[in-house]
Design a protein around this motif. Sequence first.
Motif, PDB file in Angstrom:
ATOM      1  N   LEU A  98      -5.499  39.075  -9.298  1.00  0.00           N
ATOM      2  CA  LEU A  98      -4.740  37.841  -9.502  1.00  0.00           C
ATOM      3  C   LEU A  98      -5.055  36.742  -8.489  1.00  0.00           C
ATOM      4  O   LEU A  98      -4.560  35.629  -8.592  1.00  0.00           O
ATOM      5  N   ILE A 129     -10.371  32.159 -10.867  1.00  0.00           N
ATOM      6  CA  ILE A 129      -9.473  31.007 -10.900  1.00  0.00           C
ATOM      7  C   ILE A 129     -10.264  29.722 -11.111  1.00  0.00           C
ATOM      8  O   ILE A 129      -9.913  28.874 -11.928  1.00  0.00           O
ATOM      9  N   MET A 132     -11.335  29.351 -14.616  1.00  0.00           N
ATOM     10  CA  MET A 132     -10.219  29.177 -15.542  1.00  0.00           C
ATOM     11  C   MET A 132      -9.663  27.757 -15.479  1.00  0.00           C
ATOM     12  O   MET A 132      -9.192  27.223 -16.471  1.00  0.00           O
ATOM     13  N   VAL A 133      -9.687  27.172 -14.294  1.00  0.00           N
ATOM     14  CA  VAL A 133      -9.052  25.863 -14.130  1.00  0.00           C
ATOM     15  C   VAL A 133     -10.055  24.720 -14.187  1.00  0.00           C
ATOM     16  O   VAL A 133      -9.802  23.687 -14.801  1.00  0.00           O
ATOM     17  N   TYR A 189      -2.265  30.210 -17.246  1.00  0.00           N
ATOM     18  CA  TYR A 189      -2.226  31.523 -16.611  1.00  0.00           C
ATOM     19  C   TYR A 189      -2.530  31.406 -15.118  1.00  0.00           C
ATOM     20  O   TYR A 189      -1.832  31.982 -14.278  1.00  0.00           O
ATOM     21  N   ALA A 190      -3.556  30.642 -14.802  1.00  0.00           N
ATOM     22  CA  ALA A 190      -3.899  30.473 -13.392  1.00  0.00           C
ATOM     23  C   ALA A 190      -2.764  29.776 -12.639  1.00  0.00           C
ATOM     24  O   ALA A 190      -2.476  30.099 -11.489  1.00  0.00           O
ATOM     25  N   PHE A 191      -2.102  28.844 -13.291  1.00  0.00           N
ATOM     26  CA  PHE A 191      -1.029  28.100 -12.622  1.00  0.00           C
ATOM     27  C   PHE A 191       0.234  28.932 -12.445  1.00  0.00           C
ATOM     28  O   PHE A 191       0.953  28.782 -11.460  1.00  0.00           O
ATOM     29  N   ARG A 209       0.601  32.578 -12.952  1.00  0.00           N
ATOM     30  CA  ARG A 209       0.569  33.976 -12.549  1.00  0.00           C
ATOM     31  C   ARG A 209      -0.351  34.269 -11.373  1.00  0.00           C
ATOM     32  O   ARG A 209      -0.189  35.259 -10.690  1.00  0.00           O
ATOM     33  N   MET A 210      -1.352  33.437 -11.184  1.00  0.00           N
ATOM     34  CA  MET A 210      -2.326  33.789 -10.154  1.00  0.00           C
ATOM     35  C   MET A 210      -1.953  33.114  -8.843  1.00  0.00           C
ATOM     36  O   MET A 210      -1.228  32.128  -8.812  1.00  0.00           O
TER      37      MET A 210
END
Lengths: 295, 283
Positions: free
Chosen positions: A5, A11, A14-15, B100-102, B104-105
């Motif tokens: 995570l 990350i 994904m962003v 999801y990144a915002f 949960r991660m």
Amino acid sequence: MHRVLSNKRAIFWMVFPGFAVFCFAVFIPLFYSVFLGMTDWRGYGEIHMVWAQNFSKILFHDPVFWISLKNALLLAVLTMLIQHPVALLFAYLIAKVGGKREKLFRTLFFVPCVISTVVTSRMWVAFLSPTYGLVNHFLKAVGLGFLQTDWLSNQRTAIYALIFVIMWQGFGWAMLIYYSGIKGLPKDIMEAAKVDGANRFNLLWHITLPLLRPVIVVNLTVALISSFKQMETIFLTTNGGPGNTTQFIANYLYTEAFSAQKYGYANAISVLFVVICILATVILNHSLKRDAIES
Amino acid sequence: MIGVVKMTQEKKKRSIPLTVLLTLVALGQLVPLVWLFDFSLAKSGDLFGSNMFILPDPPQWGNYAKAWINGKIPQYFVNSIIVNAVSIGLVAVFSVTMAYAFTRMKWKLSKPLLALVTIGIMVPIHATLLPNFLIFTRLKIADTYLGLILPYVAFGLPMGTFIMTGFMEGVPHSVEESAILDGCNTRQLIFRIIFPLVRPAIVTVIIMTYISTWNEFIMAATFVADDSLRTLPYAVYNFAGEYSADYAVQFAVMMLVALPSLLIYAFLSDRITAGVTEGALKG
């Protein structure tokens, strides 16, 4: 767990792509706009900085800018006083019908909202046409021929005709949101009130409306903000005319940009436009939050 | 039991005037559309008669053939499909991965970046038209599909991410936790576990994005000047200019442009209604 995570590379992928697109087409242009808003650029030649000159001209010496704001306010007020009460009433009535008919009506009332504004706007231009529009035909047929006019070009009627068209287009949205609000109300309270002998009016006034308050507040906020953001319907019907009487801020900046080629000035309007929209949203949300805590 | 039957009967009787009223209002609201359809099947000259509605005799289906060909409907339709499919697909995927990144991660910039994206909801599209026109022209992406896809994605994302983060907050952590313990890597986690879990929210995002991009006009008119790349809503505008005297054919063009939206709505009205209300109440 923690490793999956907080995997930096994941990350990033994904962003980054979405965020990059977002910055490229939303944020960077805003900053570019701020810069060009401080120039007198007209699309060619050297760029001269004029700093705050455009902004002070818009705010203090540009009647059209203020007409645009006034029209947005007029639209907002009329939407809230006419469109929303009617939408709420019909949402209530549709929710009462029940069964297949309920679904049918819900679907029919939303039809204008799924069609492109280009179609509905051009359709209304035809419908209100002085020479062949149905509205004028109808007035003549019922003996009100003296009321016939060129609705969208007559200085006195244009803004109201335009506001009517905008309300027509948005009616389904407002109604659908009220409808789903009504559908989401707790049934047991209604039943209890009915058992206690509340008549239909009492039920509506003392139970349904107070319970719907949050939905009404959200819906009115959206209406107010979208009044400021109107553009396509105006562009495609009156284009701000006659004589800027139906001008709205987004359409005004578009005209200044693409017809008058005043890139610097139009960008300055753009910047003020964004500031107004964000301020309005923030202030409204803030006061709504307080409102929600108090009630 | 008898009482219940009686009550429903009474309810039905009472709802008859209500049904009549609602029918009249619905018809009133749809009159302009009916009128448009009516005269799209007439001869252009019929509009100037004194009739409010006419029975086209015979119906001039030729108007539609003309509209189809001269209005370049097939070409604009294909462009609309390409631009929308890519935009909607990207918004759907990005809003899931970003949300999801915002939510949960764990990383440092999570909060500020989410705030920045959310501010995007407030930014009016029209304020970006001029700067984007200048930037796109300079970078030579004006007059390409990309010139529409990029802003459509950019303006779809804030709402999409917003809906998705809201939805994810209600999804229990237990499924992903066990998936991670079973040795899932991030990619498997997102595509195998999270996507199916948030499917209802994805549908909402797709519908909200579809409604705003399929009918979008002003960006399409501003960033694309090449006729071969134009999208469906532009057909109306274009045709109104070129064939301004041929009213019936103009009306047929409008009907043809409205038709795909109406068909999609007819088949998916429940989904669209649900999606719109969910999206609107969250936004």
